[in-house]
Design a protein around this motif. Structure first.
Motif, short mmCIF file in Angstrom:
data_model
loop_
_atom_site.label_atom_id
_atom_site.label_comp_id
_atom_site.label_asym_id
_atom_site.label_seq_id
_atom_site.Cartn_x
_atom_site.Cartn_y
_atom_site.Cartn_z
N ALA A 222 33.55 -15.99 26.28
CA ALA A 222 34.11 -17.29 26.62
C ALA A 222 35.42 -17.18 27.38
O ALA A 222 35.97 -18.20 27.82
N GLY A 223 35.94 -15.98 27.51
CA GLY A 223 37.17 -15.78 28.25
C GLY A 223 38.43 -16.13 27.48
O GLY A 223 39.48 -16.40 28.08
N ILE A 224 38.35 -16.10 26.13
CA ILE A 224 39.55 -16.36 25.34
C ILE A 224 40.50 -15.16 25.48
O ILE A 224 40.10 -14.03 25.23
N PRO A 225 41.74 -15.37 25.87
CA PRO A 225 42.67 -14.25 26.04
C PRO A 225 42.83 -13.44 24.75
O PRO A 225 42.95 -14.02 23.67
N ALA A 226 42.81 -12.13 24.87
CA ALA A 226 42.87 -11.27 23.70
C ALA A 226 44.15 -11.49 22.89
O ALA A 226 44.15 -11.39 21.67
N ASP B 189 35.37 -12.96 -3.03
CA ASP B 189 34.13 -13.35 -2.33
C ASP B 189 34.40 -13.67 -0.87
O ASP B 189 33.95 -14.70 -0.34
N CYS B 190 35.10 -12.79 -0.21
CA CYS B 190 35.35 -12.98 1.22
C CYS B 190 35.79 -11.67 1.85
O CYS B 190 36.12 -10.70 1.15
N TRP B 191 35.77 -11.67 3.17
CA TRP B 191 36.28 -10.54 3.96
C TRP B 191 37.30 -11.09 4.94
O TRP B 191 37.01 -12.05 5.67
N LYS B 192 38.47 -10.47 5.00
CA LYS B 192 39.50 -10.89 5.94
C LYS B 192 39.67 -9.83 7.03
O LYS B 192 39.79 -8.65 6.73
N PHE B 193 39.68 -10.30 8.26
CA PHE B 193 39.87 -9.42 9.41
C PHE B 193 41.07 -9.87 10.22
O PHE B 193 41.35 -11.07 10.32
N VAL B 194 41.77 -8.92 10.81
CA VAL B 194 42.86 -9.22 11.73
C VAL B 194 42.45 -8.71 13.11
O VAL B 194 41.72 -7.73 13.25
N TRP B 195 42.95 -9.39 14.13
CA TRP B 195 42.56 -9.06 15.50
C TRP B 195 43.35 -7.88 16.02
O TRP B 195 44.57 -7.81 15.89
N ASN B 196 42.63 -6.94 16.60
CA ASN B 196 43.23 -5.79 17.26
C ASN B 196 43.14 -6.04 18.77
O ASN B 196 42.10 -5.82 19.39
N ALA B 197 44.26 -6.53 19.35
CA ALA B 197 44.24 -6.92 20.76
C ALA B 197 44.03 -5.72 21.67
O ALA B 197 43.42 -5.84 22.73
N GLY B 198 44.55 -4.56 21.28
CA GLY B 198 44.40 -3.38 22.11
C GLY B 198 42.95 -2.95 22.26
O GLY B 198 42.49 -2.65 23.37
N GLN C 217 40.45 -4.93 21.29
CA GLN C 217 39.68 -6.17 21.41
C GLN C 217 38.55 -6.22 20.39
O GLN C 217 37.38 -6.36 20.73
N ARG C 218 38.95 -6.10 19.14
CA ARG C 218 37.98 -6.17 18.05
C ARG C 218 38.69 -6.62 16.78
O ARG C 218 39.93 -6.62 16.70
N PHE C 219 37.91 -7.01 15.79
CA PHE C 219 38.46 -7.37 14.49
C PHE C 219 38.43 -6.14 13.58
O PHE C 219 37.40 -5.47 13.45
#
Length: 214
Positions: A100-104, A134-143, A145-147
């Motif tokens: 979708a072209g969302i900036p990293a 009962d959940c998984w938390k992810f943080v964004w790795n901009a370098g 480009q993945r969670f």
């Protein structure tokens, strides 16, 4: 020149000479009024145009982030009680955001959680980003480009999922994404936080002895 032509030319020159001065002055005043009105209206017109452009982009970004949550949820619910489902869902979300072209630099957080289908919140009643079980938390790795899985993230193990078919025996899964939108013009602030989520029911497993935790 004939007498008739001479009389017409003389009349035209006389008419031009007899044009009242107040009319010529009024014409100059009208021009000045138009310039003043343009100076007043133009900033408002530009603000409206920029507003339409800016909030059109906001709406597009909101739809893109919402679609990314649906992409992640579809992948996760298709893998009930399958180890690693959370990683597959995270990859689907990051892929949808990239497409979708969302900036990293604008992407922040992903949460995959056991959801209440009525409220869209966690089964404990809190917001997805505040879940403690009962959940998984992810943080964004901009370098890259993945969670990446957040340090000390709670877990929702695949082996603890219910996927038996009826609604009261099948868990619902939610996907929550938080990202920022940076305004282009700066007329409406610097940025705004966007939060979208989708909730879907796990696909039922065919065998009763494998659809529920032991």
């Amino acid at each position: 020149m004939t007498n008739r032509a001479f009389r017409v030319a003389t009349t035209n020159r006389s008419t031009a000479r007899r044009t009242p001065r107040w009319r010529r002055s009024l014409s100059r005043d009208d021009d000045g009024a138009v310039l003043v009105e343009a100076a007043i209206v133009m900033p408002l017109l530009l603000l409206i145009v920029f507003g339409i452009l800016e909030y059109g982009l906001v709406f597009r970004t909101t739809l893109s982030i919402s679609e990314s949550t649906r992409a992640g949820a579809r992948v996760a619910v298709a893998q009930p009680r399958v180890e690693g489902y959370e990683d597959s869902a995270a990859a689907a979300v990051s892929g949808a955001l990239a497409s979708a072209g969302i900036p990293a630099d604008d992407i922040e957080e992903l949460v995959i959680y056991k959801a209440n289908p009525t409220t869209g919140q966690t089964v404990a009643g809190g917001a997805p980003q505040d879940c403690t079980a009962d959940c998984w938390k992810f943080v964004w790795n901009a370098g890259d480009q993945r969670f990446d899985l957040a340090p000390s993230s709670p877990t929702w193990e695949a082996s603890s999922q219910f996927a038996c078919g009826s609604q009261d025996q099948t868990d619902f899964l939610g996907v929550y994404v938080r990202a920022n939108y940076t305004f282009i013009t700066g007329f409406f602030g610097e940025s705004m936080t966007m939060q979208e989520r989708s909730v879907m029911r796990l696909e039922p497993l065919p065998l009763a002895d494998t659809c529920a935790p032991a």
